[in-house]
Design a protein around this motif. Structure first.
Motif, PDB file in Angstrom:
ATOM      1  N   SER A  98       6.195  25.782 -29.281  1.00 26.39           N
ATOM      2  CA  SER A  98       5.073  25.030 -29.293  1.00 26.39           C
ATOM      3  C   SER A  98       4.829  24.325 -30.175  1.00 26.39           C
ATOM      4  O   SER A  98       5.020  24.835 -31.485  1.00 26.39           O
ATOM      5  CB  SER A  98       3.887  25.691 -28.628  1.00 26.39           C
ATOM      6  OG  SER A  98       4.900  26.607 -27.563  1.00 26.39           O
ATOM      7  N   PRO A 103      -1.524  27.109 -29.296  1.00 21.65           N
ATOM      8  CA  PRO A 103      -0.972  26.213 -28.410  1.00 21.65           C
ATOM      9  C   PRO A 103      -2.774  26.673 -27.208  1.00 21.65           C
ATOM     10  O   PRO A 103      -2.692  28.109 -26.764  1.00 21.65           O
ATOM     11  CB  PRO A 103       0.092  26.948 -27.887  1.00 21.65           C
ATOM     12  CG  PRO A 103       0.056  26.890 -28.869  1.00 21.65           C
ATOM     13  CD  PRO A 103      -0.218  27.567 -29.409  1.00 21.65           C
ATOM     14  N   THR A 137       1.102  18.636 -37.686  1.00 23.05           N
ATOM     15  CA  THR A 137       0.723  19.501 -37.043  1.00 23.05           C
ATOM     16  C   THR A 137       2.072  20.653 -36.710  1.00 23.05           C
ATOM     17  O   THR A 137       1.633  21.505 -38.075  1.00 23.05           O
ATOM     18  CB  THR A 137       2.360  18.794 -35.384  1.00 23.05           C
ATOM     19  OG1 THR A 137       3.857  19.156 -36.348  1.00 23.05           O
ATOM     20  CG2 THR A 137       1.992  17.339 -35.089  1.00 23.05           C
ATOM     21  N   VAL A 175       0.914  22.054 -32.170  1.00 21.39           N
ATOM     22  CA  VAL A 175       0.072  21.633 -31.487  1.00 21.39           C
ATOM     23  C   VAL A 175      -0.850  20.361 -32.386  1.00 21.39           C
ATOM     24  O   VAL A 175      -0.187  20.649 -33.206  1.00 21.39           O
ATOM     25  CB  VAL A 175      -0.806  22.921 -31.759  1.00 21.39           C
ATOM     26  CG1 VAL A 175      -2.240  22.644 -31.895  1.00 21.39           C
ATOM     27  CG2 VAL A 175      -0.289  23.938 -31.168  1.00 21.39           C
ATOM     28  N   VAL A 215      -5.699  26.510 -34.068  1.00 16.40           N
ATOM     29  CA  VAL A 215      -4.606  25.866 -33.509  1.00 16.40           C
ATOM     30  C   VAL A 215      -3.969  26.569 -33.125  1.00 16.40           C
ATOM     31  O   VAL A 215      -2.506  26.335 -32.831  1.00 16.40           O
ATOM     32  CB  VAL A 215      -4.123  25.091 -34.888  1.00 16.40           C
ATOM     33  CG1 VAL A 215      -4.933  24.429 -35.470  1.00 16.40           C
ATOM     34  CG2 VAL A 215      -3.974  26.578 -35.931  1.00 16.40           C
TER      35      VAL A 215
END
Length: 464
Positions: A447, A374, A436, A449, A372
């Motif tokens: 970021s 990025p 997420t 993901v 998981v």
């Protein structure tokens, strides 16, 4: 005069000749080519600057911890790591490729290769690096060509690399036609004549067999083998003999199909022995006495839909008809089919131990199909399960119920290392398969993901 906007997106006079529009498109293609070169060269330069801002640290014992090629370990003795570039190039801190990869939106190995190529060119192939910056659309090397050349020289000594640089750049306008591998080998022999024997030994050490599966065509698998040359010739002779036997027994498929079937026969020694000893029923035998492991995801709707669709891990979607054929052949050959219990992806049960039990581990691996971090696409079945909030042993004051699906996430070893030792932090937001992961890099960049689940699509989702 009026103008219209065509499918190309260019404003064209309605009375313009067709050749004029073609010429403008070619001009645009040349411009795009120049832009691509500049963008790729800029990425190389940025990667070089980023690397130089992250020199490898040296501890009190004089041990240098650097980024490179090799297996990462979280604890224990460090594994041997080969530097990113060859002798004479500076060593880079282990965390440098990770954040660059996140910024570029690519896997860490891609960023690592970008840094390695930039270092190799700047410090060990200076002539090629200079020519790259002076290249025009008509003359000089392209960025992709220079990067490929740099990968042929990274194992040379510095003197040999500089010698290869002189050979490669002897005729600047013809670098694209240079056989870089041959010239690098010539430079290697020039610097170390004994290297030829070492190369042969190294090539033998890289023998192996690899399987490449195409998710769009899971009915077949590409097999790539690197063998001793005598073994490869013997394999070809055995395949050729079995192909002839199959033809005599009535197999009318094309030659290449029969050769593929012959390799399958060789995969089952007893089947091959029966066929090559002339047993009349051998061609009808399914073979396959070995073990076949497939992880298949199905819903009741998949079994009733016509045609039904099943999801096979590592292969992708297959028709239930093809799956039934595989299972029938496997069972006919004495294989066994087992069915696992359904796993509730929303289950929030907890355990007090650090390591999750098999059912909880399977829940997390089904929920998140990949690492998981990025940009990473490493299959979660090859990942560590990381405690998002670090685990603290209850014997040392840690709270109970720390090991639960919402607090576990798959991270490949590289990115587990980055989270544990590299200053990266993350949290899981949301519930179940809609959650997420929000990451924060050491430089403060964020970021998001969105993980991919292994759960099969329902019939309603397919029809939507």
């Amino acid at each position: 005069m009026f103008a219209s906007v065509g499918p190309t997106g260019y404003d064209e006079p309605m009375t313009a000749a067709p050749r004029s529009q073609k010429a403008r498109l070619i001009d645009a293609a040349w411009e795009a080519r120049a832009d691509e070169h500049e963008a790729q060269l800029r990425q190389l330069r940025l990667a070089l600057q980023w690397a130089l801002l992250h020199p490898a640290p040296v501890d009190a014992d004089g041990v240098v911890d650097h980024a490179g090629w090799g297996e990462l370990r979280l604890v224990g003795d460090p594994a041997p790591i080969t530097p990113l570039a060859g002798e004479g190039a500076p060593l880079v801190a282990p965390e440098a490729p990770v954040e660059l990869a996140a910024a570029l939106g690519v896997p860490a190995l891609h960023a690592q290769q970008l840094i390695a190529d930039a270092l190799e060119l700047a410090f060990r192939l200076p002539r090629l690096w200079t020519l790259l910056g002076k290249a025009t659309l008509l003359t000089g090397p392209r960025v992709w060509q220079a990067r490929l050349i740099s990968r042929e020289t990274h194992d040379l000594s510095l003197d040999a690399a500089l010698h290869a640089d002189r050979l490669i750049c002897a005729v600047p306008d013809r670098i694209g036609l240079v056989d870089a591998r041959r010239l690098a080998h010539e430079a290697r022999l020039h610097a170390d004549p004994d290297r030829a024997v070492a190369e042969e030994d190294d090539a033998l050490a890289k023998r192996g067999v690899w399987l490449h599966r195409d998710g769009a065509a899971p009915a077949t698998t590409e097999v790539v083998m690197t063998l001793d040359t005598p073994d490869a010739q013997l394999l070809d002779q055995s395949v050729t003999r079995i192909v002839a036997d199959l033809e005599q027994l009535g197999d009318t498929d094309p030659l290449d199909v029969r050769r593929a079937r012959a390799v399958g026969v060789l995969a089952d020694p007893q089947h091959a022995l029966d066929l090559m000893s002339g047993r009349p029923d051998a061609a009808l035998s399914p073979g396959g006495t070995g073990s076949l492991d497939l992880v298949v995801h199905l819903t009741p709707a998949d079994l009733t839909d016509q045609p039904g669709v099943a999801s096979v891990e590592g292969l992708g979607a297959v028709s239930t008809g093809l799956l039934a054929d595989w299972l029938a052949r496997h069972r006919l050959a004495g294989g066994r089919v087992s069915v696992r219990a359904v796993v509730d992806l929303a289950d929030t049960r907890t355990v007090d131990a650090h390591d999750p039990p098999p059912l909880l581990r399977e829940q997390v691996l089904l929920r998140d199909a990949h690492c998981v971090f990025p940009g990473c696409r490493t299959d979660s079945r090859r990942c560590d399960l990381d405690h998002i909030q670090p685990y603290l042993d209850p014997a040392h004051g840690g709270p109970p119920a720390q090991t639960t699906a919402p607090n576990l996430a798959p991270l490949c070893r590289r990115h587990h290392h980055a989270k544990t030792h590299g200053g990266w932090t993350y949290e899981r937001r949301g519930d179940g398969s809609r959650a997420t992961y929000e990451w924060t890099s050491p430089t403060g960049h964020h970021s998001t993901v969105v993980p991919v689940t292994r759960a099969p699509l329902t019939a309603n989702a397919r029809r939507a």
